[in-house]
Design an enzyme around this catalytic site. Structure first.
Site, PDB file in Angstrom:
ATOM      1  N   ARG A  83     -13.243  -7.369 -60.005  1.00 34.09           N
ATOM      2  CA  ARG A  83     -14.245  -8.057 -59.101  1.00 34.09           C
ATOM      3  C   ARG A  83     -15.184  -6.635 -58.581  1.00 34.09           C
ATOM      4  NH1 ARG A  83     -12.946 -12.147 -54.638  1.00 34.09           N
ATOM      5  NH2 ARG A  83     -12.195 -10.116 -53.461  1.00 34.09           N
ATOM      6  N   LYS A 185     -19.319  -9.066 -54.064  1.00 35.98           N
ATOM      7  CA  LYS A 185     -18.809  -8.659 -52.695  1.00 35.98           C
ATOM      8  C   LYS A 185     -19.679  -7.578 -52.233  1.00 35.98           C
ATOM      9  CE  LYS A 185     -14.117  -8.802 -50.343  1.00 35.98           C
ATOM     10  NZ  LYS A 185     -14.459  -9.824 -49.497  1.00 35.98           N
TER      11      LYS A 185
HETATM   12  N1  PLP Z   1     -15.499 -15.526 -49.948  1.00 34.23           N
HETATM   13  C1  PLP Z   1     -16.005 -14.601 -49.139  1.00 34.23           C
HETATM   14  C2  PLP Z   1     -17.399 -14.591 -48.665  1.00 34.23           C
HETATM   15  C3  PLP Z   1     -15.069 -13.493 -48.982  1.00 34.23           C
HETATM   16  O1  PLP Z   1     -15.521 -12.410 -48.134  1.00 34.23           O
HETATM   17  C4  PLP Z   1     -13.724 -13.764 -49.211  1.00 34.23           C
HETATM   18  C5  PLP Z   1     -12.768 -12.407 -49.085  1.00 34.23           C
HETATM   19  O2  PLP Z   1     -12.416 -11.588 -49.947  1.00 34.23           O
HETATM   20  C6  PLP Z   1     -13.377 -14.818 -50.137  1.00 34.23           C
HETATM   21  C7  PLP Z   1     -14.128 -15.557 -50.342  1.00 34.23           C
HETATM   22  C8  PLP Z   1     -11.812 -14.736 -50.480  1.00 34.23           C
HETATM   23  O3  PLP Z   1     -11.593 -14.050 -51.776  1.00 34.23           O
HETATM   24  P1  PLP Z   1     -10.419 -13.284 -52.047  1.00 34.23           P
HETATM   25  O4  PLP Z   1      -9.485 -14.671 -52.254  1.00 34.23           O
HETATM   26  O5  PLP Z   1     -10.665 -12.717 -53.247  1.00 34.23           O
HETATM   27  O6  PLP Z   1     -10.002 -12.395 -50.901  1.00 34.23           O
HETATM   28  C1  COI Z   2     -10.821 -10.772 -47.380  1.00 33.92           C
HETATM   29  O1  COI Z   2     -10.622 -11.940 -47.316  1.00 33.92           O
HETATM   30  O2  COI Z   2     -10.616  -9.557 -48.010  1.00 33.92           O
HETATM   31  C2  COI Z   2     -12.260 -10.589 -46.878  1.00 33.92           C
HETATM   32  O3  COI Z   2     -12.985  -9.718 -47.367  1.00 33.92           O
HETATM   33  C3  COI Z   2     -12.663 -11.295 -45.678  1.00 33.92           C
HETATM   34  C4  COI Z   2     -13.366 -10.408 -44.641  1.00 33.92           C
HETATM   35  C5  COI Z   2     -12.481  -9.627 -43.519  1.00 33.92           C
HETATM   36  C6  COI Z   2     -14.637  -9.548 -45.054  1.00 33.92           C
END
Ligand code: PLP
Ligand code: COI
Length: 342
Positions: A83, A185
């Site tokens: 990612r 991200k």
């Molecule tokens: N959506 C956003 C905007 C986030 O910042 C996060 C955190 O990482 C997620 C979703 C969840 O993603 P992940 O499960 O890869 O941590």
């Molecule tokens: C995550 O779950 O890793 C996130 O990025 C959430 C946040 C603290 C920005």
């Protein structure tokens, strides 16, 4: 096994606590150096760095866990590496090689072993990889140099109460544009979310839920987490949209729902007006793990989920149990989901 740091693990919230080592690597003259572990928690970067002015930067988040027998596991770091690559490609940044990303995660976790919360403490070690555009510059263009770093910090629950229902409201703003950077991200998405978050919290909610920016009709994300909901006929439903972050937790839960719990799994549009169809709902992400959603308020209308929004539903509990058991090594997950830091 090293002795753990003297920290009240079970009292940790999602905050920064300085650990001993962080990893830093620099990209100059077209190549990455080998990278080092350093105790210095400050960066010295050029005042013209594109990360500071034009938001040319991205980051990741993943966690490490201590198993019952004292090993340390990382959950799906290969997915974070991939990612970050797509975030870098979107912002025209130098990609940090995926294999080296995983190696660096292992290295920094090993170096900070005493800060990896013990098994059963309810806490975990959060890793924050980031990649920023640096170097002499002033025009709007990709940076001449890049810096990749990873710091770590032990953390507890992201939303107060851990596995307890939280209440959300629909956001007053968009976090991303229809053809913008919502699917990667990058820091700009989070800067854009600060005001929406504050207004939701000031109004007494845990956070806000974003609707799709093009039509303002479909559920997209829950603050910094993805959204899922469960129907009475055992279907796990989660939004499909190019402007949401492809959550590693969400794709893991889709797999668990289908292959461990025998549920039907559907990624589709979820109109906010259809929320009454669901018996359970949740926010999922690395930081959030699974936060059950008690209710969602939209323009004065409150949609409540399990137990009138006061209880955690049985499917959410099962998803949480299986996900966290795989993460802390109590249960074997699909091949490659956890790697040992050794
Ligand atoms: N959506 C956003 C905007 C986030 O910042 C996060 C955190 O990482 C997620 C979703 C969840 O993603 P992940 O499960 O890869 O941590
Ligand atoms: C995550 O779950 O890793 C996130 O990025 C959430 C946040 C603290 C920005």
């Amino acid at each position: 096994m090293v002795e753990k740091a003297d920290i009240k693990w079970s009292e940790l919230r999602f905050g920064y606590l300085k650990c001993e080592y962080r990893f830093i690597s620099n990209f100059k003259n077209g190549k990455w150096d080998d990278g080092v572990l350093t105790t210095d928690d400050y960066l010295r970067i050029h005042e013209g760095s594109t990360a500071l002015h034009y938001g040319q930067q991205c980051f990741e988040g993943l966690k490490a866990y201590t198993t019952k027998d004292g090993r340390i596991l990382l959950f799906r770091p290969d997915r974070n590496a991939a990612r970050m690559k797509s975030s870098c490609e979107q912002l025209l940044m130098a990609v940090y090689p995926e294999e080296k990303f995983i190696e660096a995660c292992v290295k920094v976790v090993k170096a900070n072993e005493k800060f990896v919360p013990p098994y059963g403490s309810g806490a975990s070690l959060y890793l924050r990889p980031y990649l920023i555009g640096v170097g002499e510059n002033v025009g709007v263009r990709p940076a001449p140099e890049y810096l990749f770093g990873i710091f770590v910090t032990p953390v507890g629950p992201y939303f107060k109460g851990g596995l307890a229902p939280c209440h959300f409201t629909i956001a007053n703003y968009d976090r991303a544009a229809p053809r913008g950077t919502g699917g990667v991200k990058v820091g700009g998405n989070y800067a854009a979310s600060l005001k929406a978050h504050k207004e939701a919290v000031d109004a007494g909610f845990s956070d806000c839920i974003y609707l799709d920016p093009a039509t303002q009709t479909n559920i997209e994300e829950v603050g910094a987490a993805n959204f899922f909901a469960i129907t009475a006929d055992n279907t796990f439903v989660t939004p499909k949209s190019p402007s949401i972050l492809p959550s590693i937790t969400k794709y893991s839960l889709m797999h668990i729902a289908e292959h461990y719990l025998g549920m039907k799994v559907v990624e589709r549009e979820i109109p906010v007006t259809s929320l009454g169809e669901f018996v359970e709902a949740g926010a999922c992400g690395t930081a959030a793990v699974i936060s059950p959603i008690g209710s969602i308020t939209n323009k004065g209308h409150r949609y409540s989920f399990y137990g009138e929004g006061k209880e955690v539903g049985p499917k959410t509990k099962e998803l949480y149990r299986i996900l966290t058991s795989i993460q802390n090594g109590d249960m074997e997950g699909p091949a490659g989901w956890v790697i040992e830091a050794k």
